[in-house]
Write an enzyme that holds these catalytic residues in place. Sequence first.
Site, PDB file in Angstrom:
ATOM      1  N   HIS A  17      -6.593  -2.710  -5.009  1.00 32.52           N
ATOM      2  CA  HIS A  17      -6.304  -1.285  -4.926  1.00 32.52           C
ATOM      3  C   HIS A  17      -5.563  -0.782  -6.161  1.00 32.52           C
ATOM      4  O   HIS A  17      -5.771   0.358  -6.572  1.00 32.52           O
ATOM      5  CB  HIS A  17      -5.479  -0.973  -3.670  1.00 32.52           C
ATOM      6  CG  HIS A  17      -6.302  -0.885  -2.428  1.00 32.52           C
ATOM      7  ND1 HIS A  17      -6.707   0.307  -1.877  1.00 32.52           N
ATOM      8  CD2 HIS A  17      -6.808  -1.845  -1.625  1.00 32.52           C
ATOM      9  CE1 HIS A  17      -7.427   0.082  -0.781  1.00 32.52           C
ATOM     10  NE2 HIS A  17      -7.500  -1.221  -0.603  1.00 32.52           N
ATOM     11  N   HIS A  33       0.826  -1.217   0.000  1.00 36.81           N
ATOM     12  CA  HIS A  33       0.000   0.000   0.000  1.00 36.81           C
ATOM     13  C   HIS A  33       0.860   1.267   0.000  1.00 36.81           C
ATOM     14  O   HIS A  33       0.650   2.181   0.817  1.00 36.81           O
ATOM     15  CB  HIS A  33      -0.949   0.003   1.195  1.00 36.81           C
ATOM     16  CG  HIS A  33      -2.066  -0.983   1.085  1.00 36.81           C
ATOM     17  ND1 HIS A  33      -3.241  -0.701   0.419  1.00 36.81           N
ATOM     18  CD2 HIS A  33      -2.188  -2.254   1.530  1.00 36.81           C
ATOM     19  CE1 HIS A  33      -4.038  -1.748   0.480  1.00 36.81           C
ATOM     20  NE2 HIS A  33      -3.427  -2.715   1.140  1.00 36.81           N
ATOM     21  N   ASP A  92      -1.598  -5.374  -4.280  1.00 40.36           N
ATOM     22  CA  ASP A  92      -1.686  -4.098  -3.560  1.00 40.36           C
ATOM     23  C   ASP A  92      -0.302  -3.533  -3.250  1.00 40.36           C
ATOM     24  O   ASP A  92      -0.009  -3.126  -2.114  1.00 40.36           O
ATOM     25  CB  ASP A  92      -2.497  -4.251  -2.267  1.00 40.36           C
ATOM     26  CG  ASP A  92      -3.994  -4.266  -2.531  1.00 40.36           C
ATOM     27  OD1 ASP A  92      -4.400  -4.021  -3.681  1.00 40.36           O
ATOM     28  OD2 ASP A  92      -4.766  -4.544  -1.591  1.00 40.36           O
TER      29      ASP A  92
END
Length: 688
Positions: free
Chosen positions: A125, A18, A56
């Site tokens: 994501h 992330h 991600d």
Amino acid sequence: MEVPDEDTIRILITTDNHVGYNENDPITGDDSWKTFHEIMMLSKAYNVDMVLQSGDLFHLNKPTKKSMYHVLKTLRLACMGDKPCELELLSDPAEVFTSNEFTNVNYEDPNYNISVPMFAIAGNHDDATGDSLLCPLDLLHVSGLVNHFGKVLETDKINLVPLLFQKGNTKLALYGLASIREERLFRTFKEGAVTFEVPTIRNGEWFNLMLVHQNHTGHTNTAFLPEQFLPDFLDMVIWGHEHECIPNMVYNPTKEFNVLQPGSSVATSLCDAEAKPKYAFIMEINYKNKQPKLTPIPLNTIRTFKMKNIALKDVPDLNPHDKEAISKYLVEQVEQMIEEANQETRQKLGIAENSDEENQELDESADPLACLSVPLIRLRVDYSASIANNINNIDYQVENPRRFSNRFVGRVANANNVIQFYKSKRQQSDGASKKSQLSHDNMELQKLIDNSSTGELGIETLVADLLHKMQLSLLPEVGLNEAVKKFVDKDEKGALKEFIEKELDAEVKMLACSDDFLNAQNPSDMKLLIKEVKRANSLRPSSSSTPIEQEDIDFQSRTSHSVKSKDVSKTFSHQIPTKAEQKHALHKNKTTTASKDDAEILSSNDANNDIIALSSEEDDDEEYKENATPTANTRHYLRHPAGDNPIGTKRKRSARSTKTTKTASSRPRGTQTPKTDILEGFLARKRK
């Protein structure tokens, strides 16, 4: 660490980095890329042969220049070098890298010196969007720093081709499956449309490793990927998307493979799962050992995170009316948590406990990890009343959470949300008193918060609840919710416009295939037919269905518009009424009120004309979904020569509910609205 021997493949495993999460925050904005840099530098410290990243990598599918800069810098420092990569590629990479022009692994490119190749799949994501279906990993793949594999272009038919590696006598078959909408992937596995290609040469000598990025636990009946769906020839599965780090392999006795859940490398939500210690993993594969060797590596750049749950009703000698005493008690709890977090940070950074503040400031100014001295603190407080001790059943009087949290500015990283107040679910006997104290809207909001796993509401939860109450006439609620989520979370400016135009075009095509709609004279009748089309496409589930199952049915209804009306009418010919019945139904509708029309159309099959037949496939799929269950033996997911569907469950037409409803408003039939004007103009053009 020493170099592995000639028969050992040493792998660095990470997932859910992330990079770019909360990067505008002045305190925690650099946490994600610092931890990612620490993880990637382990590749040189431990002399690994490859790096596996299970989705991600970025927090956004359109990462900022800052996030892209730090990732490119880290990959260049960690992956490039003069040390030759000892992995020999035995398969054709063009069968795996099918989404771009560069169809070879980067360490075999003569223009690059790649010593540690990185193989990554896309998560939810950093997934692919836009006309070209590009994601950030495609950019890294084109740049030659990452090998992006596992990309899925057709969700209704998935064929997984492995990358085959060999080092000495050890052979590795690497599979990858990028993130797919859970309900859609559940249906695809259920229909047997996921195939795995297995190497036929030297059968039994391969270590079969798979990377996935899906929900691991059963949040609902279909919104996750069950381990039983995966084939049993796999030896190990690296599971991304789940942020809780489990620092050991979990054995599945039914499928006889191990599952590793590395978890995230940065806390993206203040919940219990994120508060656990986080690790990167070194795995060694050798043909002599049946089980791989796994070594968890604790991460030093992780910001200290402390979380605690308390209930005020369990605290003795605490008066529910004494707001000042309650605040004082909660401040003491937060102070204790901050002290524990600072002690843990000192041990992590090697700072002496008896050093004075001046020396600590000097050490922190010289230490690149100095910002970690400010921890993350979350105190969840149940302020509901104690039924046994409180006769009036009054909740504890608490302070505003924002005002309470601001007391710790400069001492915690999350100075705006240190504390979270919530009310526990009460017994059924206490329902009357609860309704008397809370309004209906507050009860609904509290219900949403209680049902949330993290205790925090997301945009999709609020939009889904709002659309559920609105009962739209044309647009499906599930698709609109996804479009709003893309617009808010992924900054897709044209997501709403594209979705609305696509759905309206599909609805017009469906209505144009109906003779009853084209021959209708009264605009009110056309409006009722349109409502019935929407109701058939997104019919609310029965007691035996779940909301997520219905979302999958709505998704199928949006992807089945290309089916010809002739073929669908033929398939469901036993559901289509005759012309005489249709005329009788229209004549009957013209002589009744609007509210009565709604009830008759909902409770009778006479009005289920060709338009309803077009969408009856979704009802059929709903019955199929409820009756068909995947078998325990999933070996049939491998490619079969005959191409037969292993799940041969015969589909049956589910009976339509005959429950009658009434319209919310009773507008006169002669009243014209913009919608009726548009429909009349469309009808006139079609007649011409």
